[in-house]
Design a protein around this motif. Structure first.
Motif, PDB file in Angstrom:
ATOM      1  N   LYS A   1     -47.238  34.246  82.526  1.00 50.92           N
ATOM      2  CA  LYS A   1     -47.000  34.882  81.239  1.00 50.92           C
ATOM      3  C   LYS A   1     -45.828  35.855  81.329  1.00 50.92           C
ATOM      4  O   LYS A   1     -45.763  36.667  82.251  1.00 50.92           O
ATOM      5  N   PRO A   2     -44.880  35.782  80.392  1.00 53.83           N
ATOM      6  CA  PRO A   2     -43.749  36.711  80.430  1.00 53.83           C
ATOM      7  C   PRO A   2     -44.233  38.163  80.353  1.00 53.83           C
ATOM      8  O   PRO A   2     -45.136  38.483  79.571  1.00 53.83           O
TER       9      PRO A   2
ATOM     10  N   ARG B   1     -40.432  40.442  77.475  1.00 51.18           N
ATOM     11  CA  ARG B   1     -40.470  40.861  76.067  1.00 51.18           C
ATOM     12  C   ARG B   1     -40.322  42.362  76.059  1.00 51.18           C
ATOM     13  O   ARG B   1     -41.237  43.102  76.455  1.00 51.18           O
TER      14      ARG B   1
ATOM     15  N   ASN C   1     -49.342  42.099  70.465  1.00 51.22           N
ATOM     16  CA  ASN C   1     -48.782  41.366  71.610  1.00 51.22           C
ATOM     17  C   ASN C   1     -47.851  42.219  72.474  1.00 51.22           C
ATOM     18  O   ASN C   1     -47.273  41.729  73.441  1.00 51.22           O
TER      19      ASN C   1
END
Length: 314
Positions: free
Chosen positions: A6-7, A38, A67
């Motif tokens: 996952k980034p 992100r 998020n």
């Protein structure tokens, strides 16, 4: 990042100073390139953090999208970001980092990225860089055209400024390389008298650009079209940007102020032969001049942080 990983979410804390934002932007760009990070920016000036929150590590209320609420990395740059960074240091699963020497006990955060000229103590959780981070990236190939850029600064606390000395060196450069085309730009510190003197030298081969007529990407674009750069030593950030781009770089000579850490850093670049003065101009101007490996410190810092993050939350 490998498939299925996952980034990471990265919080970037700034104080709205251009230099600090530039360091964070350079790091963010490489975190995105290396890990598809992100990135979310937090303005320390818009969040009031009482001293007790900083001392106890009690985070303030942050209005964030779902998020972006679980960061893997929290990075700050600038003294005015310290309180917010410390208040966030107990965020579960997040690594905290500062792009400068901290003004508080180093153990209060996880790691630091500090330029060599600040003489940091070598520690496993400290990355020592050659200069501060920037947004430039190395060029794949130098242009073959005889185009150079001249970046003129002005009085600073690091060097004893001398308009006449700069003009003499610039005139010598024009005399010794008459077939070159030059783009010359000033800075907000350049004396008006020096700007006027430079404007009188404008010709088919010399173009003068006022710094107020440039944009954020102007330096990157101009460097990419240049085969050499000559810079006044007070403009240390531009020196590091030119070396990051991989441009052969010359330095105009000015007497350094004793005890200046910035001047010490520039002197170290001269000693390592990454920079050259006017008597060594051929090392910069020759078509076959060897180019030192670029100083891509933002990329090195991003890789270092990601390696440390993998053991925490990635």
């Amino acid at each position: 990042m490998t498939d299925g990983v996952k980034p990471p979410v990265v919080w970037l804390i700034h104080d709205d100073k251009p230099g600090h934002r530039n360091q964070l932007r350079g790091l963010a760009s490489r975190l995105k390139a290396r890990a598809d990070a992100r990135c979310h920016w937090l303005d320390a000036g818009s969040l009031s953090v009482p001293l007790w929150r900083a001392l106890l590590g009690v985070r303030p209320t942050l209005d964030l999208p779902d998020n972006l609420r679980r960061p893997a990395l929290i990075v700050a740059a600038g003294t005015r970001t310290h309180r917010l960074l410390l208040a966030l240091r107990r965020t579960p699963g997040a690594l905290t980092a500062l792009l400068m020497r901290p003004s508080f006990p180093q153990r209060w955060i996880d790691c630091r990225i500090i330029p060599q000229h600040d003489h940091p103590t070598p520690l496993l959780d400290t990355l020592i860089t050659t200069g501060v981070l920037n947004t430039l990236t190395p060029m794949a190939k130098l242009t073959e055209r005889k185009h150079g850029v001249v970046l003129i600064g002005g009085p600073s606390r690091h060097y004893r400024w001398d308009d006449e000395a700069i003009l003499r060196q610039f005139d010598q450069l024009l005399q010794e390389y008459p077939d070159w085309h030059w783009t010359v730009t000033s800075s907000r510190r350049t004396p008006i008298e020096l700007i006027s003197a430079l404007q009188k030298r404008e010709s088919h081969h010399v173009r003068i650009r006022d710094h107020r007529d440039t944009h954020d990407q102007w330096l990157a674009h101009t460097l990419s079209a240049s085969r050499a750069a000559w810079i006044t030593p007070d403009s240390a950030s531009m020196v590091y940007e030119s070396l990051t781009a991989g441009i052969p770089t010359g330095l105009f000579s000015l007497p350094p102020v004793s005890g200046s850490r910035v001047a010490d850093g520039v002197e170290a670049l001269l000693e390592s032969r990454r920079l050259h003065t006017l008597p060594e101009a051929s090392s910069v101007m020759a078509a076959t001049a060897p180019v030192s490996p670029p100083l891509w410190e933002a990329d090195r810092a991003a890789q270092w942080l990601l390696e440390r993050c993998r053991g925490v939350s990635l």
